[in-house]
Motif scaffolding. Sequence first.
Motif, PDB file in Angstrom:
ATOM      1  N   ASP A   1       0.807  -1.230   0.000  1.00 20.44           N
ATOM      2  CA  ASP A   1       0.000   0.000   0.000  1.00 20.44           C
ATOM      3  C   ASP A   1       0.839   1.278   0.000  1.00 20.44           C
ATOM      4  N   CYS A   2       2.030   1.238   0.577  1.00 28.97           N
ATOM      5  CA  CYS A   2       2.831   2.472   0.676  1.00 28.97           C
ATOM      6  C   CYS A   2       3.112   3.109  -0.689  1.00 28.97           C
TER       7      CYS A   2
ATOM      8  N   GLN B   1       9.318   8.528  -3.227  1.00 25.72           N
ATOM      9  CA  GLN B   1      10.702   8.330  -2.798  1.00 25.72           C
ATOM     10  C   GLN B   1      10.787   7.116  -1.877  1.00 25.72           C
ATOM     11  N   GLU B   2      11.806   6.294  -2.095  1.00 24.06           N
ATOM     12  CA  GLU B   2      11.940   5.042  -1.335  1.00 24.06           C
ATOM     13  C   GLU B   2      12.044   5.297   0.163  1.00 24.06           C
ATOM     14  N   GLN B   3      12.785   6.333   0.553  1.00 23.09           N
ATOM     15  CA  GLN B   3      12.937   6.633   1.976  1.00 23.09           C
ATOM     16  C   GLN B   3      11.622   7.064   2.606  1.00 23.09           C
ATOM     17  N   VAL B   4      10.816   7.801   1.854  1.00 25.28           N
ATOM     18  CA  VAL B   4       9.508   8.220   2.362  1.00 25.28           C
ATOM     19  C   VAL B   4       8.615   7.006   2.572  1.00 25.28           C
ATOM     20  N   GLN B   5       8.603   6.104   1.615  1.00 24.14           N
ATOM     21  CA  GLN B   5       7.785   4.898   1.738  1.00 24.14           C
ATOM     22  C   GLN B   5       8.260   4.012   2.887  1.00 24.14           C
ATOM     23  N   LYS B   6       9.566   3.992   3.133  1.00 32.06           N
ATOM     24  CA  LYS B   6      10.087   3.213   4.257  1.00 32.06           C
ATOM     25  C   LYS B   6       9.645   3.829   5.578  1.00 32.06           C
ATOM     26  N   SER B   7       9.634   5.150   5.650  1.00 28.17           N
ATOM     27  CA  SER B   7       9.147   5.818   6.864  1.00 28.17           C
ATOM     28  C   SER B   7       7.675   5.503   7.092  1.00 28.17           C
TER      29      SER B   7
ATOM     30  N   SER C   1      16.546  12.610   1.580  1.00 28.90           N
ATOM     31  CA  SER C   1      17.934  12.151   1.645  1.00 28.90           C
ATOM     32  C   SER C   1      18.858  13.232   2.194  1.00 28.90           C
ATOM     33  N   THR C   2      18.379  14.479   2.214  1.00 30.50           N
ATOM     34  CA  THR C   2      19.193  15.574   2.749  1.00 30.50           C
ATOM     35  C   THR C   2      19.141  15.639   4.270  1.00 30.50           C
TER      36      THR C   2
ATOM     37  N   GLU D   1       9.375  10.856  12.083  1.00 31.31           N
ATOM     38  CA  GLU D   1       8.547   9.652  12.132  1.00 31.31           C
ATOM     39  C   GLU D   1       7.830   9.541  13.474  1.00 31.31           C
ATOM     40  N   ALA D   2       8.563   9.812  14.541  1.00 32.81           N
ATOM     41  CA  ALA D   2       7.966   9.709  15.878  1.00 32.81           C
ATOM     42  C   ALA D   2       6.803  10.681  16.036  1.00 32.81           C
TER      43      ALA D   2
END
Length: 462
Positions: free
Chosen positions: A229-230, A242-248, A295-296, A306-307
């Motif tokens: 779903d992400c 962005q991969e990092q956003v989806q991981k978050s 990424s910056t 995230e928290a």
Amino acid sequence: MGRATTMKNSDTHHTQFDHNQPRNDSTSTTIDSRFNQTLKNVQGLLKGRSIPGKVLLTRRVEPADESSVPSPDYRRTQSAHETGTSDRINTILDEDVQNTSKQGNTANVGKLKSSTSDNEITSKEVQRSTIGARATDSARVMKLTKELSGTTVILERLRELAWSGVPPYMRPITWRLLLGYAPPNSDRREGVLRRKRLEYLECVSQFYDLPDSERSDDEINMLRQIAVDCPRTVPDVTFFQQEQVQKSLERILYTWAIRHPASGYVQGINDLVTPFLVVFLSEYLEGSTENWSVSTLSSPKISEIEADCYWCLSKLLEGMQDHYTFAQPGIQRLVFKLKELVRRIDEPVSRHIEEQGLEFIQFAFRWFNCLLIREIPFNLVTRLWDTYLAEGDALPDFLVYIYASFLLTWSDELQKLDFQEMVMFLQHLPTQNWSHQELEMVLSRAYMWHSMFNNSPSHLAG
């Protein structure tokens, strides 16, 4: 925290929607200034035209220049005399015109910035923002600045000011306060946030950073569903690809689901994280969301963001937990109320929908499940959520009025469509070119209808 998770069949949720408390009353002597401001807004936008519900503002007064007129405090009252009669409307409009004529031009003020260390805001840093006149009215910005700069924030006053919109640079601290994540006392705020952020990291380590061999079958299936779903979340905004956003998103959603086994993960909750993610990232990333790159940011900073998203999502869903438990009874209840309210406000369109055999659950389920995020341009979502969060515990009931106003935006069009045409129309509503003006119109009608109908004992009768 128990590891057992109650999982619903994810396929069921795929078929439910397309993938693409009582309010606080003021005393009778308190002027209903939010009602006053709402009617002024409707008057300025419509200039005498009728709106669904047969409410007619007949006074053709030129709209006030909202950039120069201070916005009053917005205190809602529900006394019996505020039932939306024409006398009440005309009286308020008369008072509003008189009040408006007395206001002088307000000088521009400097852009307010939040401190990255304690998020405190000082009155010397205010500057007028340029988007959405009501959200950035200079007098109200100064009131917000003063409120947020105090030793102890008065939450009721903050809700009144935030209801009509919060400037983007004030949203992070304002949302944390409105949701009860950050304490009103500024001396305690930094310590509480530090502790909650550490607690989130511990939860991620305990529940997410594990090999599949240490998860139950239900947990493995849930994590896989979240991972599917992400990438589908807000697909028209490239930032979320962005991969990092989806991981978050994945970490936040999985950790929340494990710690809330009564519901587990339900499709639609992924959408609810996105406004928080954008608002809390805005403290560190500038310019258009389309140009952002996480990424910056350092890993510790991403963990803090995230928290904040996790805890704010938890606070939001505390008041609507039964929206996401088995069979989602909370949403079903609100869809029924929406149907009855539409029947009360606009009987012709209600009758037409019924005659065509269209059930409200077929289109409104997604609205309540995703809080309208999929129905309007994403750049308007945070403004809508200012009002959501300002409503506090009363939000679920007020959603019914917002969504009735949203639906009846197209009252005339809907009455010309047959069943299949209505289904297609409501699945792909023509909101892609909406601006803040259309959204303010929806919220204005919703507030006005709530003021007129909420105390009527028969307006939601079965």
